[in-house]
Design an enzyme around this catalytic site. Structure first.
Site, PDB file in Angstrom:
ATOM      1  N   THR A 303      -0.556   5.110  22.100  1.00  0.00           N
ATOM      2  CA  THR A 303       0.532   5.197  21.129  1.00  0.00           C
ATOM      3  C   THR A 303       1.773   4.500  21.676  1.00  0.00           C
ATOM      4  OG1 THR A 303      -0.331   7.300  20.295  1.00  0.00           O
ATOM      5  CG2 THR A 303       1.957   6.778  19.776  1.00  0.00           C
ATOM      6  N   GLN A 333      -2.335   6.159  14.744  1.00  0.00           N
ATOM      7  CA  GLN A 333      -0.988   5.929  15.272  1.00  0.00           C
ATOM      8  C   GLN A 333      -0.765   4.431  15.502  1.00  0.00           C
ATOM      9  OE1 GLN A 333      -3.259   8.025  16.525  1.00  0.00           O
ATOM     10  NE2 GLN A 333      -2.352   9.980  17.130  1.00  0.00           N
ATOM     11  N   GLN A 355       1.551   5.818  10.100  1.00  0.00           N
ATOM     12  CA  GLN A 355       1.611   6.958  11.015  1.00  0.00           C
ATOM     13  C   GLN A 355       2.346   6.543  12.287  1.00  0.00           C
ATOM     14  OE1 GLN A 355      -2.142   8.891  11.768  1.00  0.00           O
ATOM     15  NE2 GLN A 355      -1.298  10.237  13.330  1.00  0.00           N
ATOM     16  N   ASP A 356       3.332   7.378  12.687  1.00  0.00           N
ATOM     17  CA  ASP A 356       4.084   7.160  13.932  1.00  0.00           C
ATOM     18  C   ASP A 356       4.891   5.858  13.913  1.00  0.00           C
ATOM     19  OD1 ASP A 356       2.866   9.473  14.686  1.00  0.00           O
ATOM     20  OD2 ASP A 356       1.946   8.689  16.493  1.00  0.00           O
ATOM     21  N   ASP A 377       4.241  11.950  10.513  1.00  0.00           N
ATOM     22  CA  ASP A 377       5.018  12.022  11.767  1.00  0.00           C
ATOM     23  C   ASP A 377       5.745  10.700  12.030  1.00  0.00           C
ATOM     24  OD1 ASP A 377       3.663  14.429  11.947  1.00  0.00           O
ATOM     25  OD2 ASP A 377       2.222  13.708  13.422  1.00  0.00           O
ATOM     26  N   ARG A 445       7.131  18.910  11.345  1.00  0.00           N
ATOM     27  CA  ARG A 445       6.233  19.882  11.969  1.00  0.00           C
ATOM     28  C   ARG A 445       6.440  19.818  13.491  1.00  0.00           C
ATOM     29  NH1 ARG A 445      -0.013  17.596  11.704  1.00  0.00           N
ATOM     30  NH2 ARG A 445       0.382  15.455  12.380  1.00  0.00           N
ATOM     31  N   TRP A 447       5.652  19.282  17.054  1.00  0.00           N
ATOM     32  CA  TRP A 447       4.696  18.657  17.973  1.00  0.00           C
ATOM     33  C   TRP A 447       4.553  19.503  19.233  1.00  0.00           C
ATOM     34  CZ3 TRP A 447       5.526  13.014  20.198  1.00  0.00           C
ATOM     35  CH2 TRP A 447       4.417  12.675  20.986  1.00  0.00           C
TER      36      TRP A 447
END
Length: 538
Positions: A303, A333, A355-356, A377, A445, A447
């Site tokens: 990531t 990610q 994502q990410d 996220d 949320r 992590w």
């Protein structure tokens, strides 16, 4: 149970050390030793790892260190540096014969992150050695970043194998216990002393007439003698941003290097390393100057290493540029921008992915009037970061998914980190907006267990689920996280149906003020040097 065992070991070590020393000492010396030992025991019992604390201080007792808590802290930090240097040597032995990487760049990431940790530890010692107690805020930022580096490295190693892996994991875990102890002491000292806004070192606190003129205007023709120019069509000094970064001076802590990136598409993965501080990227507009890449976890990258633009050099600034990871929602990610640099700021930029998208990894950061888009996220990490006047846009996820804006990863209560979203617009892309009945969307949320995110004075669209927030799988951190909302507006802003977790808060003015630019990222001390606009408080 683990804490109890640590304390037992700690007390056993102290008893053995005291008896051994006493056999070879006079009565007065023994009394002095017992007094110092008692002070050390009291000090170490308040840290997360008492036995590790005692290890770092026990040899100092024989040279009669003073009972001042800052002296203890300095010794703890010096031990952390010594252990970190040993770990650096261990990283150098890692190779294909003893570490098998499932994701490309795992060991490279760890080496880079650990070098940043070593720099952070040394800078922390310099701040604590100063008689100016206000500099403890800097030390706290540095040590919080170091603990984030540990977690990022261990996440990468989790997918690796090989004979060296368990040795590395054990060494990382033990070394960073000293860092955690140091941070806990700094945190206590800050609570006692308080901190005030002040000028910070590491970025220029002044602007030359040239720098001021360039940073304040986006319309003028830049003088080739004043800036480095990147142009994909060959009309500048360089055709790639990477070449311009490589040409920029190393370790330029008193001057900015301004790089003008002409309109065009730059398909490259750009890295700004720790030894390239004070880099400024100026584009022709986020709609015409684009940096794009497609690295992803599904494509074999970590990531951390998937970022289209990765920034480790302190004092980074960017304006009027778009940064994109086009890997797509199915590639898991895939980071567009990763920032693990202190005192970094972006203005009128676009950061787009799925994502990410935006990895606000560590240190202190600021984003003003930026567009940030993604699915899951898509603002994540463990920086102390403030967003002001940004459009935060949830995109259409894949089938059977939901969208989540934030995933903040604060790991201990001592870390001065979190995500603060102020005076922003929380929006859905057109295709998600027209299908919002099929997909749930959330503000964030947790992590990690001390996750911390707040929304202040922002517009919240009606696509956000009335509960507002969602659990991480396994339900961790619901009583230790801090999630807050203050004075938001719009059809999705009502707090009446929000989750009832112990860590969720409908904030008052005083709570909210703690997460403003002046308080949360000491912005008054450094943002003036950027020429970017900002609001100090509520």
């Amino acid at each position: 149970m683990a804490a109890s065992m640590n304390l037992k070991l700690f007390l056993l070590l102290s008893a053995i050390f005291s008896r051994t020393w006493a056999l070879n000492s006079s009565s007065s010396s023994i009394n002095s030793l017992h007094s110092q030992l008692s002070t050390v025991i009291s000090f170490c019992k308040t840290t997360p790892y008492p036995d590790v604390c005692f290890y770092s201080l026990k040899l100092s007792i024989s040279i009669t260190i003073g009972p001042d808590i800052l002296n203890f802290l300095l010794h703890t930090l010096q031990t952390a540096i010594t252990e970190s240097e040993k770990l650096s040597n261990l990283f150098l032995t890692a190779g294909q014969s003893n570490i098998i990487e499932k994701q490309r760049g795992t060991i490279k990431d760890c080496r880079e992150l650990h070098q940043i940790t070593l720099s952070s530890l040394r800078r922390s010692v310099a701040r604590i050695n100063s008689s100016n107690q206000r500099k403890l805020a800097d030390a706290s930022a540095y040590l919080s970043a170091a603990l984030t580096n540990k977690n990022t490295c261990l996440e990468g190693l989790d997918t690796a194998s090989g004979s060296l892996k368990p040795i590395l994991v054990n060494s990382i875990t033990n070394t960073y216990k000293h860092v955690s102890n140091s941070l806990s002491v700094v945190s206590r000292q800050r609570d006692k002393k308080g901190t005030n806004n002040r000028r910070l070192t590491g970025v220029p606190t002044w602007l030359s007439r040239k720098d001021s003129r360039i940073l304040e205007s986006s319309d003028e023709e830049y003088d080739p003698g004043q800036v480095l120019t990147v142009a994909a069509d060959g009309t500048g000094n360089f055709t790639t941003i990477t070449d311009a970064i490589n040409f920029a001076p190393n370790n330029s802590y008193s001057d900015r290097t301004i790089i003008y990136v002409k309109g065009g598409t730059y398909e490259e993965n750009v890295e700004i390393p720790i030894y390239k501080p004070n880099i400024v990227l100026l584009g022709d507009g986020s709609d015409v100057t684009l940096i794009t890449g497609d690295r992803s976890v599904a494509g074999g990258w970590t990531t951390y290493g998937s970022a289209t633009l990765g920034v480790s050099g302190d004092g980074f600034l960017a304006r009027d540029i778009s940064i994109e990871n086009r890997a797509g929602p199915e590639k898991q990610q895939a980071v567009a921008l990763r920032v693990n640099a202190d005192l970094a700021a972006l203005y009128r930029c676009s950061i787009d992915g799925y994502q990410d998208t935006l990895y606000v990894h560590s240190f202190r950061q600021f984003y003003r009037e930026c567009n940030i888009s993604g699915t899951i996220d898509f603002i994540f990490g463990n920086a102390a970061v403030v967003f002001q006047g940004c459009n935060i846009i949830s995109r259409m996820p894949m089938r059977n998914q939901y969208t989540v804006i934030t995933a903040q990863s604060r790991d201990t209560p001592d870390e001065d980190t979190g995500i603060s979203i102020q005076n922003c617009s929380i929006l859905a892309a057109d295709d998600l907006s027209s299908n919002s009945g099929r997909f749930k969307s959330y503000l964030g949320r947790p992590w990690r267990v001390y996750s911390r995110t707040v929304y202040l004075e922002s517009y919240v669209g009606d696509f956000i689920d009335p509960t507002g927030w969602i659990q991480w799988p396994g339900g961790q951190g619901l009583d230790t996280l801090y999630y807050g909302e203050y004075n938001n507006y719009g059809p999705g802003s009502s707090t009446d149906g929000r989750i009832s977790w112990p860590g969720y808060n409908v904030m008052d003015y005083y709570d909210a003020y703690n997460y403003t630019v002046s308080e949360f990222i000491t912005g008054d001390a450094w943002l003036d040097s950027t020429s970017f606009p900002y609001d100090q408080g509520i």
